[in-house]
Design a protein around this motif. Structure first.
Motif, mmCIF file in Angstrom:
data_model
loop_
_atom_site.group_PDB
_atom_site.id
_atom_site.type_symbol
_atom_site.label_atom_id
_atom_site.label_comp_id
_atom_site.label_asym_id
_atom_site.label_seq_id
_atom_site.Cartn_x
_atom_site.Cartn_y
_atom_site.Cartn_z
ATOM 1 N N HIS A 147 61.640 -58.676 74.259
ATOM 2 C CA HIS A 147 61.253 -59.688 73.448
ATOM 3 C C HIS A 147 60.320 -60.731 73.844
ATOM 4 O O HIS A 147 59.616 -61.516 73.158
ATOM 5 C CB HIS A 147 62.449 -60.261 72.668
ATOM 6 C CG HIS A 147 63.117 -59.322 71.609
ATOM 7 N ND1 HIS A 147 64.413 -59.322 71.329
ATOM 8 C CD2 HIS A 147 62.562 -58.222 70.764
ATOM 9 C CE1 HIS A 147 64.652 -58.431 70.575
ATOM 10 N NE2 HIS A 147 63.559 -57.604 70.204
ATOM 11 N N ILE A 148 60.450 -60.871 75.201
ATOM 12 C CA ILE A 148 59.582 -61.952 76.088
ATOM 13 C C ILE A 148 58.164 -61.145 76.032
ATOM 14 O O ILE A 148 57.259 -61.998 75.641
ATOM 15 C CB ILE A 148 59.889 -62.052 77.502
ATOM 16 C CG1 ILE A 148 61.321 -62.831 77.463
ATOM 17 C CG2 ILE A 148 58.928 -62.617 78.093
ATOM 18 C CD1 ILE A 148 61.270 -64.361 77.099
ATOM 19 N N GLN A 183 53.679 -46.934 74.278
ATOM 20 C CA GLN A 183 54.702 -47.896 74.212
ATOM 21 C C GLN A 183 54.231 -49.165 74.422
ATOM 22 O O GLN A 183 54.841 -50.247 74.463
ATOM 23 C CB GLN A 183 55.697 -47.939 75.560
ATOM 24 C CG GLN A 183 56.754 -46.452 75.054
ATOM 25 C CD GLN A 183 57.399 -46.439 73.812
ATOM 26 O OE1 GLN A 183 58.333 -47.579 73.474
ATOM 27 N NE2 GLN A 183 57.326 -45.537 73.012
ATOM 28 N N ASN A 184 52.935 -49.394 74.393
ATOM 29 C CA ASN A 184 52.198 -50.716 74.366
ATOM 30 C C ASN A 184 52.301 -51.253 73.034
ATOM 31 O O ASN A 184 52.427 -50.656 71.813
ATOM 32 C CB ASN A 184 50.898 -50.527 74.817
ATOM 33 C CG ASN A 184 50.618 -50.152 76.090
ATOM 34 O OD1 ASN A 184 49.229 -50.097 76.624
ATOM 35 N ND2 ASN A 184 51.556 -50.028 76.758
ATOM 36 N N ILE A 185 52.276 -52.621 72.723
ATOM 37 C CA ILE A 185 52.495 -53.252 71.420
ATOM 38 C C ILE A 185 51.226 -54.253 70.969
ATOM 39 O O ILE A 185 50.455 -54.584 72.096
ATOM 40 C CB ILE A 185 53.905 -54.153 71.199
ATOM 41 C CG1 ILE A 185 53.572 -55.454 72.229
ATOM 42 C CG2 ILE A 185 55.042 -53.289 71.601
ATOM 43 C CD1 ILE A 185 54.800 -56.541 72.004
ATOM 44 N N LEU A 202 54.895 -63.198 74.083
ATOM 45 C CA LEU A 202 53.638 -63.481 74.704
ATOM 46 C C LEU A 202 52.467 -62.845 73.876
ATOM 47 O O LEU A 202 51.378 -63.289 73.670
ATOM 48 C CB LEU A 202 53.661 -63.012 76.176
ATOM 49 C CG LEU A 202 54.699 -63.420 77.234
ATOM 50 C CD1 LEU A 202 54.570 -62.696 78.428
ATOM 51 C CD2 LEU A 202 54.652 -64.987 77.409
ATOM 52 N N ALA A 203 52.781 -61.610 73.483
ATOM 53 C CA ALA A 203 51.483 -61.149 72.475
ATOM 54 C C ALA A 203 51.548 -61.789 71.197
ATOM 55 O O ALA A 203 50.471 -62.004 70.683
ATOM 56 C CB ALA A 203 52.195 -59.860 72.040
ATOM 57 N N LEU A 204 52.440 -62.772 70.685
ATOM 58 C CA LEU A 204 52.566 -63.216 69.673
ATOM 59 C C LEU A 204 51.933 -64.731 69.666
ATOM 60 O O LEU A 204 51.017 -65.025 69.009
ATOM 61 C CB LEU A 204 54.079 -63.624 69.015
ATOM 62 C CG LEU A 204 54.033 -64.492 67.975
ATOM 63 C CD1 LEU A 204 53.500 -64.193 66.665
ATOM 64 C CD2 LEU A 204 55.620 -64.962 67.627
ATOM 65 N N VAL A 242 54.133 -56.212 64.058
ATOM 66 C CA VAL A 242 54.356 -55.786 65.697
ATOM 67 C C VAL A 242 54.062 -54.417 65.366
ATOM 68 O O VAL A 242 54.810 -53.527 64.885
ATOM 69 C CB VAL A 242 55.571 -56.092 66.363
ATOM 70 C CG1 VAL A 242 55.607 -55.653 67.510
ATOM 71 C CG2 VAL A 242 55.890 -57.583 66.416
ATOM 72 N N SER A 243 53.081 -53.625 66.127
ATOM 73 C CA SER A 243 52.730 -52.153 66.119
ATOM 74 C C SER A 243 52.975 -51.743 67.636
ATOM 75 O O SER A 243 52.582 -52.472 68.660
ATOM 76 C CB SER A 243 51.379 -51.923 65.723
ATOM 77 O OG SER A 243 50.791 -52.660 64.482
#
Length: 328
Positions: free
Chosen positions: A62-63, A35-37, A67-69, A29-30
């Motif tokens: 973490h939600i 502050q975007n990941i 979603l990004a994951l 996770v970058s």
């Protein structure tokens, strides 16, 4: 918890066939200056992917990471993706019981289904069973209540007489949902009647019915959050003559925005409740140590490992719902 579940899943799939290989999928996770990941995953092309996500602070951050994951996993073209929620975030925010409020308990399933194309979801003892119906197709539900029943049978009934014990339902919802517990343990039930006049977290206790004088009382519920309700319940039970009061809950959320973790645990241990028993569906961190021996934890890893195996192999989950009884 994830490492333990992986171990249990590997052991169970190994029993079925040598063709299965369970691997940990690493992801990074970058976080950028704005502050975007960004999430990147290992190569999972044509793999069956099991994503384990539970509620941990900061919950909303973490939600977004979940979603990004899932988006990154989709872009890697897996064969199938399962999402497993030991404790589903926003599961208590699923009803529009006031004007102009959000209902993220409904929106989150929609996002997972319609945007991220997640088709298989498993919930561990959801706060309200109807929440599984917000997923399409309906999410699978795995009860953790049998873990609590087995704990009572193993840890308490080995030394206590059943006629000296009582299963106490904290409200009408718990009485309906866990109605099989007293008969499975051959213990008489008792009931606490209460009302909730507003949207506060703590309802008003009204009256206790059932035989509790001189009894060892087990309050069974799905969750303990701030502890305010169970402390009132325990105080009333002790006033009515209960010998001991133990609280058993599936989810030990154990959080109060008005108190630090140290203050919350101090409040819980200096209370009429003699012992708390929860699973590790929500990470407890140093709260176990802060509880000074008054908090017992049941691992859900074996249960989730078995449930995940059954999901992957297309087997029924019905056997996991069985409480068992004294004649078994």
């Amino acid at each position: 918890m994830s490492g333990q579940v992986e171990y249990e899943l590997r052991a169970r799939l190994g029993e079925e066939s040598d063709h299965y290989c369970v691997e940990s999928c690493k992801h990074t996770v970058s976080t950028f200056s704005n502050q975007n990941i960004e999430v990147q995953v290992d190569n999972v092309r044509d793999h069956v992917v099991v994503v384990l996500h539970t509620q941990t602070p900061p919950v909303s951050d973490h939600i977004i990471e979940l979603l990004a994951l899932l988006d990154a996993i989709n872009n890697a073209h897996p064969r199938q993706t399962f999402v497993v929620f030991p404790y589903m975030p926003y599961s208590r925010s699923d009803r529009k019981n006031r004007p102009r409020i959000s209902v993220m308990g409904q929106r989150l399933p929609e996002i997972l289904n319609k945007v991220l194309n997640v088709r298989r979801v498993m919930l561990l003892e959801p706060h309200d069973p109807h929440i599984k119906q917000y997923f399409v197709p309906t999410a699978d539900e795995v009860p953790a209540l049998p873990l609590l029943v087995d704990y009572i049978r193993r840890e308490y009934l080995s030394t206590l007489k059943r006629e000296d014990c009582a299963i106490v339902f904290a409200d009408s919802s718990a009485a309906k949902r866990f109605e099989e517990v007293p008969s499975s343990l051959n213990i008489e039930p008792a009931y606490i009647y209460k009302s909730r006049m507003d949207n506060s977290e703590s309802p008003t206790v009204k009256v206790v019915t059932g035989k509790i004088r001189g009894k060892h009382c087990f309050i069974v519920d799905d969750e303990i959050l701030t502890g305010n309700t169970v402390l009132k319940d325990a105080a009333m039970l002790k006033e009515e003559g209960a010998a001991t009061v133990r609280m058993l809950a599936v989810h030990g959320a154990l959080s109060d925005q008005k108190l630090t973790p140290q203050e919350l645990m101090k409040k819980l241990i200096n209370s009429p409740v003699d012992e708390y028993v929860v699973t590790d569906s929500v990470p407890l961190g140093d709260k176990v140590a802060l509880a000074e021996g008054k908090l017992k934890v049941i691992s859900i890893a074996p249960l989730l490992g078995e449930a995940c195996k059954r999901l992957i192999l297309g087997e029924s989950l019905s056997a996991l719902h069985r409480l068992g009884n004294e004649s078994d």
